[in-house]
Scaffold this motif. Structure first.
Motif: not given
Length: 91
Positions: A37-40, A49-50, A26-29, A33-34
Motif C-alpha cells: 500500500k505504501k508503494g514498497e 518478490n512482491f 495473518e501478521a505476515v500477510f 499488504t501494508d
C-alpha cells in the motif's frame, strides 16, 4: 491450500498453537499488504518478490452491447518467484 490450512501447517512445523500460528500468518500477510500500500517492494530471499504494478487507463468495449467504456487506471499486486522457489517446484 487455504489460509486455515496454511496456519495449521505452520503450527505443525513449529511449537506454536494453531491460534498463534494463525496470528503469525495473518501478521505476515498484513505486513506485506501494508508495505505494498505504501508503494514498497517486499523481497523474501529465496522465495520471491512482491511489488505493485501500475495499469494505465484505457478504453474497452462491453461485449454484450459493443458500447465503449472507460477503464480506470489501477494498481495490481505482482509476485515474482525467486530462484529457491523455482528450483524447489521444479525438482
Amino acid at each position: 491450500m487455504n489460509k486455515g490450512e496454511l496456519a495449521a501447517a505452520v503450527a505443525e512445523k513449529t511449537d506454536l498453537s494453531k491460534a498463534q500460528a494463525t496470528d503469525a500468518v495473518e501478521a505476515v500477510f498484513g505486513c506485506i499488504t501494508d508495505a505494498l500500500k505504501k508503494g514498497e517492494e517486499v523481497r523474501v530471499l529465496g522465495f520471491g518478490n512482491f511489488a505493485i504494478s501500475e495499469r494505465a487507463a484505457s478504453t474497452g468495449r462491453n461485449p454484450q452491447t459493443g458500447e465503449k467504456i472507460e477503464i480506470k487506471a489501477s494498481k495490481q499486486a505482482k509476485f515474482k518467484p525467486g530462484k529457491g522457489l523455482k528450483d524447489a517446484v521444479n525438482s
